[in-house]
Design an enzyme around this catalytic site. Sequence first.
Site, PDB file in Angstrom:
ATOM      1  N   GLY A 160       2.487  11.930 -17.563  1.00 38.51           N
ATOM      2  CA  GLY A 160       3.826  11.381 -17.803  1.00 38.51           C
ATOM      3  C   GLY A 160       3.674   9.964 -18.330  1.00 38.51           C
ATOM      4  NE  ARG A 161       8.888   8.108 -17.482  1.00 36.22           N
ATOM      5  CZ  ARG A 161      10.105   8.607 -17.301  1.00 36.22           C
ATOM      6  NH1 ARG A 161      11.067   8.232 -18.092  1.00 36.22           N
ATOM      7  NH2 ARG A 161      10.366   9.438 -16.327  1.00 36.22           N
ATOM      8  CB  ILE A 162       2.333   6.246 -14.699  1.00 35.04           C
ATOM      9  CG1 ILE A 162       3.668   5.626 -14.282  1.00 35.04           C
ATOM     10  CG2 ILE A 162       1.170   5.469 -14.081  1.00 35.04           C
ATOM     11  CD1 ILE A 162       3.990   5.748 -12.785  1.00 35.04           C
ATOM     12  CB  ILE A 241      -1.875   5.605  -8.292  1.00 30.93           C
ATOM     13  CG1 ILE A 241      -2.005   6.243  -9.677  1.00 30.93           C
ATOM     14  CG2 ILE A 241      -2.957   4.568  -8.072  1.00 30.93           C
ATOM     15  CD1 ILE A 241      -1.701   5.275 -10.821  1.00 30.93           C
ATOM     16  CB  ALA A 242      -0.108  11.124  -7.480  1.00 31.34           C
ATOM     17  NE  ARG A 243       5.399   9.676  -3.383  1.00 28.03           N
ATOM     18  CZ  ARG A 243       5.585   8.628  -4.186  1.00 28.03           C
ATOM     19  NH1 ARG A 243       4.540   7.959  -4.652  1.00 28.03           N
ATOM     20  NH2 ARG A 243       6.807   8.227  -4.505  1.00 28.03           N
ATOM     21  CD  GLU A 272       2.037   6.565   1.775  1.00 29.48           C
ATOM     22  OE1 GLU A 272       1.001   6.760   1.130  1.00 29.48           O
ATOM     23  OE2 GLU A 272       3.034   5.990   1.305  1.00 29.48           O
ATOM     24  CG  HIS A 290       2.623   3.871  -1.537  1.00 31.02           C
ATOM     25  ND1 HIS A 290       3.050   5.101  -1.117  1.00 31.02           N
ATOM     26  CD2 HIS A 290       3.068   3.758  -2.824  1.00 31.02           C
ATOM     27  CE1 HIS A 290       3.716   5.716  -2.077  1.00 31.02           C
ATOM     28  NE2 HIS A 290       3.742   4.917  -3.130  1.00 31.02           N
ATOM     29  CB  ILE A 291       0.447  -2.260  -3.130  1.00 33.88           C
ATOM     30  CG1 ILE A 291      -1.075  -2.136  -3.256  1.00 33.88           C
ATOM     31  CG2 ILE A 291       0.862  -2.560  -1.696  1.00 33.88           C
ATOM     32  CD1 ILE A 291      -1.816  -3.449  -3.014  1.00 33.88           C
TER      33      ILE A 291
HETATM   34  C1  DGY Z   1       7.068   5.174  -6.661  1.00 41.37           C
HETATM   35  O1  DGY Z   1       7.808   4.495  -7.368  1.00 41.37           O
HETATM   36  O2  DGY Z   1       7.156   6.399  -6.583  1.00 41.37           O
HETATM   37  C2  DGY Z   1       6.047   4.462  -5.847  1.00 41.37           C
HETATM   38  O3  DGY Z   1       5.101   5.343  -5.353  1.00 41.37           O
HETATM   39  C3  DGY Z   1       6.693   3.738  -4.697  1.00 41.37           C
HETATM   40  O4  DGY Z   1       7.252   2.607  -5.069  1.00 41.37           O
END
Ligand code: DGY
Length: 336
Positions: A160-162, A241-243, A272, A290-291
């Site tokens: 996706g975008r990220i 960096i997903a879930r 978490e 989660h930052i």
């Molecule tokens: C999101 O935007 O989904 C991040 O994981 C939490 O801010």
Amino acid sequence: MSVADPRPRVWVSQPLFGDVIARLREHFDVRTVDTITQHSPQDIAQALGDVDGALVTLNDRIGAAEIAGASRLRVIANVGVGYNNLDLPALTQAGILASNTPDVLTQTTADFGWALMMAAARRISEAERWLRDGHWQQWNFETLLGGDVHGSTLGILGMGRIGQAIARRAAGFDMRVRYHNRSRLPVEVEQACAAHYVDFDTLLAQSDHLMLVLPYTPANHHLIDAAALARMPAHATLTNIARGGVVDEDALADALANGRLAAAGLDVFEGEPAINPRLLALRNAVLTPHIASGSLATRRAMVALAVDNLTAALGFGPAAGKPPSLLNPGARAASG
Ligand code: DGY
């Protein structure tokens, strides 16, 4: 005698930049909380029970039970691009609009994915701990040798975008980029990212550094399990960096402990803020709370977008009736 505020009521579930939230007060009777709170399902149901809109974060799980008594609720504005904390079908069926905060966090999150991947590959957290613990007595040519990032193959699961922003950064590192996604991207987008579509198994086998950026759904729960990890090269790193739920953390801990995987960078965890103690004990796991979207400017922009969504969904502000990032336009039909 105090006169009740006749304006629509809004609940803000967590303390979020007060000056940004203050914009809601122009139109609404706003209820806030003073401290970060792990609201119980009952507390959420109670808070939603007499408001027209709510601004919530990923800490707040909202499903059929929480909205059952929310007869005046018209919108949930989530502060986050991921919205697995919301039961979207239940909200849609109840005629409640839902929104998220895409775009404003794309670049910041992509930066962080890279930081975590590089920290894992080059053993930065481990090296810092080692130095602070006083182990550096003498410079040694073979201390804390890591894996190279430049010139290697970057694998991206979820384009996706990220994912695309992560891919574009790879050009500066002279990397090959492979990706897998629910659907293949248009050729122009692939070219702009210099990214090659491959199937899931090929992605696992070819990635020197695999980055997880896909949305979390029940279908991809523990997608990265022992079998998937076994298909990755032993020198590879995994960055999530997903879930947290995308990864089977016990299988990952096994792979990191027994040398089946070089290192991992994890910003998200299944339970978490509780962390699997086996991950905490591993020196080759870089762990952050989660930052990924957590630059000051981006977190403020996320709250501002959620405020815009909520304001517009309730029929106020310049975008009245047209929330900028609505997730379920079908909810309007459901509510008649
Ligand atoms: C999101 O935007 O989904 C991040 O994981 C939490 O801010």
